[in-house]
Design a protein around this motif. Structure first.
Motif, PDB file in Angstrom:
ATOM      1  N   ARG A 367       3.494  -4.842   9.492  1.00 53.13           N
ATOM      2  CA  ARG A 367       3.757  -6.094  10.210  1.00 53.13           C
ATOM      3  C   ARG A 367       2.479  -6.903  10.391  1.00 53.13           C
ATOM      4  O   ARG A 367       2.456  -8.120  10.186  1.00 53.13           O
ATOM      5  CB  ARG A 367       4.382  -5.791  11.579  1.00 53.13           C
ATOM      6  CG  ARG A 367       5.725  -5.094  11.488  1.00 53.13           C
ATOM      7  CD  ARG A 367       6.247  -4.688  12.852  1.00 53.13           C
ATOM      8  NE  ARG A 367       6.590  -5.817  13.675  1.00 53.13           N
ATOM      9  CZ  ARG A 367       7.005  -5.730  14.937  1.00 53.13           C
ATOM     10  NH1 ARG A 367       7.120  -4.546  15.500  1.00 53.13           N
ATOM     11  NH2 ARG A 367       7.290  -6.804  15.615  1.00 53.13           N
ATOM     12  N   LEU A 368       1.403  -6.227  10.777  1.00 49.48           N
ATOM     13  CA  LEU A 368       0.152  -6.939  11.041  1.00 49.48           C
ATOM     14  C   LEU A 368      -0.482  -7.469   9.764  1.00 49.48           C
ATOM     15  O   LEU A 368      -1.128  -8.522   9.778  1.00 49.48           O
ATOM     16  CB  LEU A 368      -0.832  -6.008  11.757  1.00 49.48           C
ATOM     17  CG  LEU A 368      -0.423  -5.521  13.155  1.00 49.48           C
ATOM     18  CD1 LEU A 368      -1.478  -4.596  13.732  1.00 49.48           C
ATOM     19  CD2 LEU A 368      -0.204  -6.691  14.096  1.00 49.48           C
ATOM     20  N   ARG A 369      -0.314  -6.728   8.654  1.00 52.59           N
ATOM     21  CA  ARG A 369      -0.921  -7.151   7.395  1.00 52.59           C
ATOM     22  C   ARG A 369      -0.413  -8.528   6.972  1.00 52.59           C
ATOM     23  O   ARG A 369      -1.159  -9.337   6.404  1.00 52.59           O
ATOM     24  CB  ARG A 369      -0.604  -6.112   6.315  1.00 52.59           C
ATOM     25  CG  ARG A 369      -1.259  -6.354   4.978  1.00 52.59           C
ATOM     26  CD  ARG A 369      -2.730  -5.989   4.973  1.00 52.59           C
ATOM     27  NE  ARG A 369      -2.936  -4.559   4.976  1.00 52.59           N
ATOM     28  CZ  ARG A 369      -4.119  -3.993   5.131  1.00 52.59           C
ATOM     29  NH1 ARG A 369      -5.178  -4.742   5.324  1.00 52.59           N
ATOM     30  NH2 ARG A 369      -4.247  -2.683   5.122  1.00 52.59           N
ATOM     31  N   LYS A 370       0.868  -8.805   7.261  1.00 49.86           N
ATOM     32  CA  LYS A 370       1.453 -10.096   6.880  1.00 49.86           C
ATOM     33  C   LYS A 370       0.833 -11.249   7.660  1.00 49.86           C
ATOM     34  O   LYS A 370       0.883 -12.394   7.233  1.00 49.86           O
ATOM     35  CB  LYS A 370       2.961 -10.066   7.104  1.00 49.86           C
ATOM     36  CG  LYS A 370       3.686  -9.091   6.192  1.00 49.86           C
ATOM     37  CD  LYS A 370       5.158  -8.979   6.567  1.00 49.86           C
ATOM     38  CE  LYS A 370       5.857  -7.947   5.690  1.00 49.86           C
ATOM     39  NZ  LYS A 370       7.260  -7.731   6.087  1.00 49.86           N
ATOM     40  N   ILE A 371       0.263 -10.929   8.820  1.00 46.84           N
ATOM     41  CA  ILE A 371      -0.300 -11.979   9.674  1.00 46.84           C
ATOM     42  C   ILE A 371      -1.815 -12.078   9.520  1.00 46.84           C
ATOM     43  O   ILE A 371      -2.371 -13.170   9.400  1.00 46.84           O
ATOM     44  CB  ILE A 371       0.076 -11.728  11.146  1.00 46.84           C
ATOM     45  CG1 ILE A 371       1.592 -11.819  11.296  1.00 46.84           C
ATOM     46  CG2 ILE A 371      -0.619 -12.710  12.082  1.00 46.84           C
ATOM     47  CD1 ILE A 371       2.141 -11.225  12.559  1.00 46.84           C
ATOM     48  N   PHE A 372      -2.486 -10.929   9.493  1.00 47.58           N
ATOM     49  CA  PHE A 372      -3.952 -10.950   9.520  1.00 47.58           C
ATOM     50  C   PHE A 372      -4.584 -10.666   8.159  1.00 47.58           C
ATOM     51  O   PHE A 372      -5.803 -10.813   8.007  1.00 47.58           O
ATOM     52  CB  PHE A 372      -4.461  -9.952  10.567  1.00 47.58           C
ATOM     53  CG  PHE A 372      -4.004 -10.274  11.955  1.00 47.58           C
ATOM     54  CD1 PHE A 372      -4.528 -11.347  12.646  1.00 47.58           C
ATOM     55  CD2 PHE A 372      -3.010  -9.518  12.568  1.00 47.58           C
ATOM     56  CE1 PHE A 372      -4.101 -11.654  13.923  1.00 47.58           C
ATOM     57  CE2 PHE A 372      -2.568  -9.820  13.842  1.00 47.58           C
ATOM     58  CZ  PHE A 372      -3.118 -10.894  14.529  1.00 47.58           C
ATOM     59  N   GLY A 373      -3.779 -10.250   7.178  1.00 45.93           N
ATOM     60  CA  GLY A 373      -4.271 -10.086   5.825  1.00 45.93           C
ATOM     61  C   GLY A 373      -5.494  -9.195   5.722  1.00 45.93           C
ATOM     62  O   GLY A 373      -5.574  -8.131   6.329  1.00 45.93           O
ATOM     63  N   ASN A 374      -6.490  -9.641   4.945  1.00 44.94           N
ATOM     64  CA  ASN A 374      -7.662  -8.815   4.650  1.00 44.94           C
ATOM     65  C   ASN A 374      -8.674  -8.735   5.787  1.00 44.94           C
ATOM     66  O   ASN A 374      -9.668  -8.016   5.664  1.00 44.94           O
ATOM     67  CB  ASN A 374      -8.367  -9.340   3.397  1.00 44.94           C
ATOM     68  CG  ASN A 374      -7.604  -8.995   2.140  1.00 44.94           C
ATOM     69  OD1 ASN A 374      -6.851  -8.034   2.120  1.00 44.94           O
ATOM     70  ND2 ASN A 374      -7.774  -9.782   1.104  1.00 44.94           N
TER      71      ASN A 374
END
Length: 839
Positions: A367-374
């Motif tokens: 979930r967080l990867r979709k928002i905060f990316g790299n």
């Protein structure tokens, strides 16, 4: 110990010394001499290589630099400085010191668990070729000794320091190792850790004389009547466009991928045989590629209730540095965390988001990867040493501003921390049990935040008694969120009296008829169910019906658990295993019976009742591999599993939209466990696992099978009444002088001699009673499990009233008494282990 002191450039005429923190369990720093050539390079926080004792080579951290030589011995020289810039900062060093002092450990032991193995070079390290190293394309010059070592690694795969020293004929190995590490030619790994074997891939490519347009045209002409071979060449050229860039032919293409595209294997083999193509092998990295930044533009939309809670969190941070966020299950705490994280990151600060279990990181990270990316890094124990080092360095280089991790993430090198979120702050998983230091990550996070002048947000649907007590006493601020996301209703709890059901013959094996009927309804409606049983394996023990003999672990005072999948009896503490027997080892009777049940037996029974249902277990046995959590969670989330059977892993804040039923088995055993926290654990566990039901539909049902439906705690759980639970529990704790009204220190005495451990514990208890008073010392007594891994155990508890300076003085007294007991000739082999704030 000297104060931490960042070294600045010093005139070369001054001989410098450095105090080094080494990963050894000795409470002191070690002073080494700095070679004059490195006077301007040595600095606090850099890694250095030093000789420790006659043979050992260790990696240490520079704690301070000064010009005072040791008075008792001649200082050895530092062998090498590994870093251009510090890898550990002064805040970390202060945190290491605090942890060592508070948890009665040493800074060396803290360093040992804090620093990833990939950052530690020692004489136990092994060397291997870097998976991505290619000597032909290496942009750096390699000298004769480096080439000699690389050739040896090609032949032997991995070698240790001793072998490398013999091959090169030099003791000054560290400089060559450092050079090859810089050139990314080799990797180091700890021999006692997971061994890294390079992953190899078979590839194919065109032979060198066929990469021109003319040569290819001629080749196609010669293959005009061989359509399958022509197809192989066309497929290869489709993936590797050598006419546009002849250089890429060197890399070739994966043989397995080319075969998977539908070409003829025999035709490919013929082309290789005729030297049209060639086959070769390369070492490839196992590490997954970093995902691209997919979503900084995505925004979380909060409901009115969530916005109100978010605003109260931010306003309360103006009053106190710590806020307890008490949000019921399914209230959308994660969305609020994300919103607060975004605000902190926008201010240029770092965020640490702590989670109790790897299982929970899997779902949250997606979930967080979709928002905060790299900009987000992930840190946990299932990562390899090299992956953990990559995250560590990523923070130092400013690549990661948000870290999601389990308890060990508190040791990372943050330098601008603005917020720490401790999700599911009540979880016992935050407490480290072995090895030392036995720290609690929630409490360490509070200290870390204070050192950074940062804020701490503690979140839970079932806060720890101690945390809620701090709210009542004004130490923390409180924010409540009593509404589920989108106003979805809380699940309905129902107690199923299995004693009565048995009398009425309404039990089918382990399950009440009501639970079976509800499972059937869920399956028919296309919904999912979770069955919770906090015991893995097939059956807790095997018992002879003739002589009552039960197979025991020879190393531990526990019965062996039967595992159907392996057809073995296993110890869950030391790993001992033996083949399942159909006769009694004591009397040879064949009348042996499996008693009790675990997740494996539940799975077997459910498969018989619902043969067409898709059933999966999630426990330690099914999640040992690195990505097994991820696979099971993804399957359940995608609807590929109908019934998920699990231990406490399934209670850790996981979010599944189609779960409408949760069944809780064997709750009575949890209620009667001999621990002052047993009611708290039971309340938290049942509330949390029940909170997985009805998170979208609002029609969740939790069936709790119990022999005592009149139990007061179960009624409180059914009413979702945390306030009443806390009130009852805090009164009991105050009456019997348990935390949060006192502090506990557990002392575990271990020895392979049962009589010796008994006498040593009595000796220690007598000394402590004399110094502290009888009212403060409980025991000694045998713990619930009195023998583990061939060591007999006794334990004492020290119960301390709270007061400024009291605990520090008593810890000093405890340490002195432990040393004095260990100095007695008859108890030198006895280990005495302190555990501060046991959980």
């Amino acid at each position: 110990m000297k104060e931490l002191d960042q070294h600045t450039e010093t005139p070369p005429s001054v001989t410098l010394y450095a105090d080094i923190l080494l990963p050894v369990p000795i409470p002191q720093y070690y002073t080494y001499r700095v070679p004059n050539a490195w006077s301007s390079e040595v600095a606090t926080g850099k890694r250095v290589i030093v000789q420790f004792g006659p043979r050992k080579i260790l990696t240490g951290i520079v704690v301070s630099v000064h010009d005072i030589p040791p008075s008792t011995h001649q200082a050895k020289y530092i062998l090498d400085i590994l870093d251009h810039k510090p890898v550990v900062n002064s805040i970390q060093l202060n945190l290491f010191r605090w942890i060592a002092d508070y948890y009665m450990s040493t800074e060396g032991q803290v360093l040992q668990v804090a620093l990833p193995s990939g950052l530690k070079l020692s004489s136990q390290s092994r060397i291997q070729l870097h998976p991505e190293f290619n000597q032909e394309r290496c942009p750096y010059p390699l000298d004769d000794r480096e080439l000699l070592l690389l050739k040896a690694l090609e032949e032997q795969s991995t070698i240790d320091y001793g072998v490398a020293t013999e091959i090169l004929g030099t003791k000054n190995l560290h400089k060559i190792i450092k050079s090859l590490l810089t050139k990314k030619a080799i990797l180091l790994f700890e021999e006692v850790k997971e061994k890294f074997h390079p992953k190899k891939e078979r590839r194919v490519r065109l032979t060198e004389d066929l990469i021109s347009a003319e040569a290819l045209e001629s080749q196609f002409e010669s293959l005009k009547k061989k359509s399958k071979q022509t197809e192989v060449l066309l497929k290869y050229l489709q993936h590797v466009q050598v006419l546009n860039n002849p250089e890429i032919n060197i890399q070739g293409y994966s043989k397995s991928d080319l075969l998977a595209s539908g070409i003829s294997a025999s035709s490919l083999k013929t082309l290789i045989k005729n030297r049209v193509m060639e086959e070769f092998e390369v070492v490839v990295s196992r590490f997954p590629a970093t995902e691209t930044n997919v979503g900084n533009e995505q925004k979380v939309v909060l409901t009115a209730y969530q916005k109100e809670a978010r605003n109260r969190i931010l306003s309360n941070f103006e009053k106190k540095d710590t806020v307890l966020f008490h949000g019921i299950t399914g209230s959308g705490k994660t969305e609020i965390y994300i919103d607060v994280i975004q605000q902190v990151l926008n201010n240029g600060l770092q965020v640490l988001y702590l989670l109790p279990e790897i299982a929970l990181t899997t779902q949250i990270v997606n979930r967080l990867r979709k928002i905060f990316g790299n900009s987000m890094g992930v840190y946990h124990s299932r990562f390899s040493d090299n992956e953990r080092v990559e995250v560590w360095r990523g923070i130092l280089e400013g690549k990661f501003s948000l870290i999601v991790g389990v308890r060990s993430a508190v040791f990372l090198p943050f330098d601008n921390l603005g917020l720490i979120i401790v999700d599911e702050e009540h979880e016992p998983s935050y407490k480290q049990f072995d090895p030392s230091p036995r720290y609690h990550a929630r409490d360490v996070a509070l200290v870390l935040a204070r050192m950074h002048h940062a804020k701490t947000l503690l979140g839970s649907a079932t806060p720890a008694i101690e945390s809620f007590y701090h709210v009542q006493n004004g130490k923390y601020q409180l924010v409540n969120l009593d509404h589920r996301y989108q106003k979805v209703a809380l699940p309905v709890y129902k107690l199923v009296d299995i004693a009565r059901a048995r009398l009425k013959k309404q039990m089918k094996g382990l399950f009440s008829s009501e639970l079976i009927n509800q499972l059937q309804d869920s399956l028919e409606q296309g919904q999912q169910a979770i069955i919770f049983q906090n015991r893995r394996g097939y059956a807790p023990y095997l018992r002879c019906q003739t002589c009552n003999h039960t197979p025991q672990c020879p190393n531990c005072a526990v019965t062996l658990t039967y595992h159907l999948h392996y057809n073995q009896l296993r110890c869950h503490y030391c790993g001992y295993k033996q083949k399942m027997t159909d006769s009694c080892a004591q009397c040879d009777s064949r009348d042996v019976q499996l008693i009790g049940y675990g997740t494996e037996k539940i799975e077997e029974e459910l498969r018989k009742i619902f043969p067409s249902a898709r059933i999966q277990r999630m426990d330690l046995d099914t999640t040992r591999r690195k990505y097994s959590y991820q696979q099971i969670i993804d399957q359940f989330e995608n609807g590929d599993i109908d019934i998920l059977i699990g231990t406490q892993m399934v209670s850790k804040g996981l979010d599944f939209g189609k779960v409408d039923l949760v069944g809780v088995l064997d709750i009575d055993r949890m209620l009667h466990f001999p621990d002052f926290r047993s009611y708290e654990r039971a309340f938290q566990l049942i509330t949390q696992v029940g909170g997985r039901a009805g998170r979208r539909s609002g029609k969740g049902l939790v069936l709790v099978q119990t022999s005592n439906p009149q139990h007061q705690l179960l009624k409180i759980i059914c009413d979702h009444n945390y306030g009443e639970f806390y009130g009852n529990e805090i009164r009991e704790r105050e009456k019997y002088h348990y935390p949060p009204f006192t502090r506990l220190i557990r002392l575990v005495v271990k020895s392979n001699d049962q009589d010796q451990v008994y006498r040593a514990s009595q000796e220690l208890a007598g000394r402590l009673v004399h110094g502290l008073g009888k009212h403060r010392v409980l025991g000694p007594q045998e713990p619930v499990i009195a023998k583990l891994r061939n060591l007999y155990l006794m334990e004492l508890y020290i119960k301390l009233e709270k007061g400024k300076g009291v605990i520090e003085k008593i810890k000093q007294h405890l340490s002195q008494q432990i040393i004095q007991v260990n100095n007695m000739a008859e108890y030198r082999s006895v280990r005495i282990i302190p555990d501060v704030d046991p959980y």
